[in-house]
Design an enzyme around this catalytic site. Structure first.
Site, mmCIF file in Angstrom:
data_model
loop_
_atom_site.group_PDB
_atom_site.id
_atom_site.type_symbol
_atom_site.label_atom_id
_atom_site.label_comp_id
_atom_site.label_asym_id
_atom_site.label_seq_id
_atom_site.Cartn_x
_atom_site.Cartn_y
_atom_site.Cartn_z
ATOM 1 N N HIS A 19 2.990 14.093 1.495
ATOM 2 C CA HIS A 19 2.209 16.065 1.227
ATOM 3 C C HIS A 19 3.811 17.094 1.832
ATOM 4 C CE1 HIS A 19 -1.852 14.180 0.729
ATOM 5 N NE2 HIS A 19 -0.931 13.583 2.228
ATOM 6 N N HIS A 37 -9.926 0.575 1.440
ATOM 7 C CA HIS A 37 -10.171 2.044 2.592
ATOM 8 C C HIS A 37 -11.123 2.119 3.482
ATOM 9 C CE1 HIS A 37 -8.620 5.837 4.163
ATOM 10 N NE2 HIS A 37 -9.529 5.440 5.037
ATOM 11 N N HIS A 47 -4.747 -0.856 5.955
ATOM 12 C CA HIS A 47 -4.103 0.161 6.784
ATOM 13 C C HIS A 47 -5.099 0.027 7.903
ATOM 14 C CE1 HIS A 47 -7.011 2.881 4.916
ATOM 15 N NE2 HIS A 47 -6.660 2.916 4.007
ATOM 16 N N ASN A 101 -5.287 7.479 -6.474
ATOM 17 C CA ASN A 101 -5.896 8.759 -5.717
ATOM 18 C C ASN A 101 -5.580 9.437 -6.660
ATOM 19 O OD1 ASN A 101 -4.244 7.753 -3.887
ATOM 20 N ND2 ASN A 101 -5.435 9.055 -2.411
ATOM 21 N N HIS A 150 1.635 5.145 -1.670
ATOM 22 C CA HIS A 150 1.454 6.679 -2.598
ATOM 23 C C HIS A 150 2.813 7.066 -2.952
ATOM 24 C CE1 HIS A 150 -3.185 6.942 -0.918
ATOM 25 N NE2 HIS A 150 -2.255 6.306 0.304
ATOM 26 N N ARG A 179 2.038 9.569 -5.438
ATOM 27 C CA ARG A 179 1.686 11.061 -6.036
ATOM 28 C C ARG A 179 1.685 11.009 -7.884
ATOM 29 N NH1 ARG A 179 -1.413 10.993 -1.897
ATOM 30 N NH2 ARG A 179 -0.537 11.848 -0.136
ATOM 31 N N ALA A 237 -4.073 14.712 5.420
ATOM 32 C CA ALA A 237 -3.724 13.195 6.291
ATOM 33 C C ALA A 237 -2.728 12.219 5.316
ATOM 34 C CB ALA A 237 -4.798 12.597 5.897
ATOM 35 N N HIS A 283 0.827 -1.295 0.458
ATOM 36 C CA HIS A 283 0.297 -0.056 0.093
ATOM 37 C C HIS A 283 1.183 1.301 -0.202
ATOM 38 C CE1 HIS A 283 -3.694 2.226 1.694
ATOM 39 N NE2 HIS A 283 -3.166 3.171 0.926
#
Length: 346
Positions: free
Chosen positions: A252, A137, A175, A42, A16, A18, A264, A14
């Site tokens: 982020h 999720h 998660h 996403n 991210h 970006r 988040a 899992h």
């Protein structure tokens, strides 16, 4: 005392990454230690078709520094307009490893997620037929449900009915943050598994709120009470193959995190393995770290374990990790476990 531990090279189920400048800045932090990762879809706009997933995969591989070996495992973002035939074709081609379900509004860039679960039943039924996993999720988003209860309520009102209506669907509850989620995954019949993050094994909600608000500990699902964290630890070290690592490392920029409405996500790619070694050593279970980080996930997704290995070394003095990673999209703060780490990847 164990000072060196060699395990199969781990995977992240899992992640991210970006896109654009952020992707280029954070990808090396994962590829340094992890051989493969399930890539979250996403983006803005989200990755909803096989063609979009292929293009995103190409951008990831183009951003990979020379000499690094890393395989992105692509996913599709499930919407109420998703075409079952496109999903099946992307899976058959080997492009897509899973489909991701976000309840609309549950987390970063989830506005295109699912509101009416009946509208995605044709896709889920096709996925059950072809053996394509659904990554979820697991939180409801109704404003009347307390944020610390969202996972529990989701399991009761959405996940369990969804699984009952779609026999054979292969589900990964991502998660997991509660004892309720752990108990559900461990106790249910059928094809269900759960990923656990490194940061949820280390922090509870006090880390976010006590002594002032700490935005870099804020993630979704939010960290819960200490008893839930302890349940996650018991599951991670149990050797149960239904539980394995999914970091949910979520970059982020500091500007986006440290704002009146901070984003988040915890960015853990840099020191995940050191954090895990710390936790598993604390729990007297270093011999089970390889299963959690390197073996259970591939078995779940029908892939062989990685051929290569990594070696974790425990030093006598604390190992320095960077406070921030510089990216073209701005600095990204690295997860701080709140105490020294003595482990590093050799």
């Amino acid at each position: 005392m164990t000072q060196r531990l060699t395990i199969r090279r781990p995977d992240d189920w899992h992640l991210h990454l970006r896109d654009g400048l952020m992707l280029a800045g954070v990808l090396p932090e994962t590829a340094r230690h992890f051989a493969r990762a399930i890539i979250m879809p996403n983006l803005v706009p989200p990755v909803v078709t096989g063609a979009a997933a292929a293009a995103y995969r190409d951008r990831i591989l183009a951003a990979l520094p020379e000499g690094m070996e890393f395989r992105p495992l692509m996913t599709l973002y499930l919407t109420e307009e998703t075409d079952p035939d496109d999903v099946a074709a992307a899976h058959q081609s080997g492009l897509v490893t899973a489909v991701k379900l976000y309840p609309a509004g549950a987390t970063t860039n989830s506005a295109s997620g699912v509101t009416d679960f009946d509208k995605v039943r044709p896709v889920l039924e096709r996925m059950a037929e072809i053996g394509l996993p659904l990554c979820i999720h697991g939180e409801v988003t109704m404003p009347e449900v307390d944020i610390f209860d969202r996972e529990k309520v989701f399991i009761e009102t959405v996940l369990d009915p969804l699984r009952q209506r779609t026999p054979g669907l292969k589900v990964t509850l991502e998660h997991v943050t509660t004892a309720d989620g752990i108990d559900y995954v461990a106790g249910e019949a059928g094809d269900i598994a759960g990923t656990i993050t490194a940061h949820h094994l280390m922090i509870d909600r006090n880390h976010i709120l006590v002594g002032g608000i700490k935005p870099h500990y804020y993630c979704l699902p939010v960290a819960k009470r200490r008893r839930h964290r302890d349940a996650l630890r018991r599951a991670a070290i149990s050797g149960n193959p239904r539980f394995f690592l999914g970091t949910d490392s979520a970059p982020h920029s500091d500007e986006a995190k440290e704002s009146a409405c901070g984003c988040a996500g915890c960015f853990t790619a840099t020191n995940t393995m050191a954090c895990l070694a710390h936790v598993f050593e604390e729990e007297g279970a270093l011999d089970r770290l390889e299963g959690f980080a390197s073996l259970h996930g591939p078995a779940r997704y029908g892939l062989p374990p990685n051929a290569g290995t990594i070696t974790l070394v425990k030093e006598d003095a604390p190992v320095p990790y960077p406070d921030k990673i510089a990216t073209g999209a701005g600095p990204v703060t690295v997860f701080d476990p709140g105490h020294p780490l003595y482990w590093r990847v050799a």
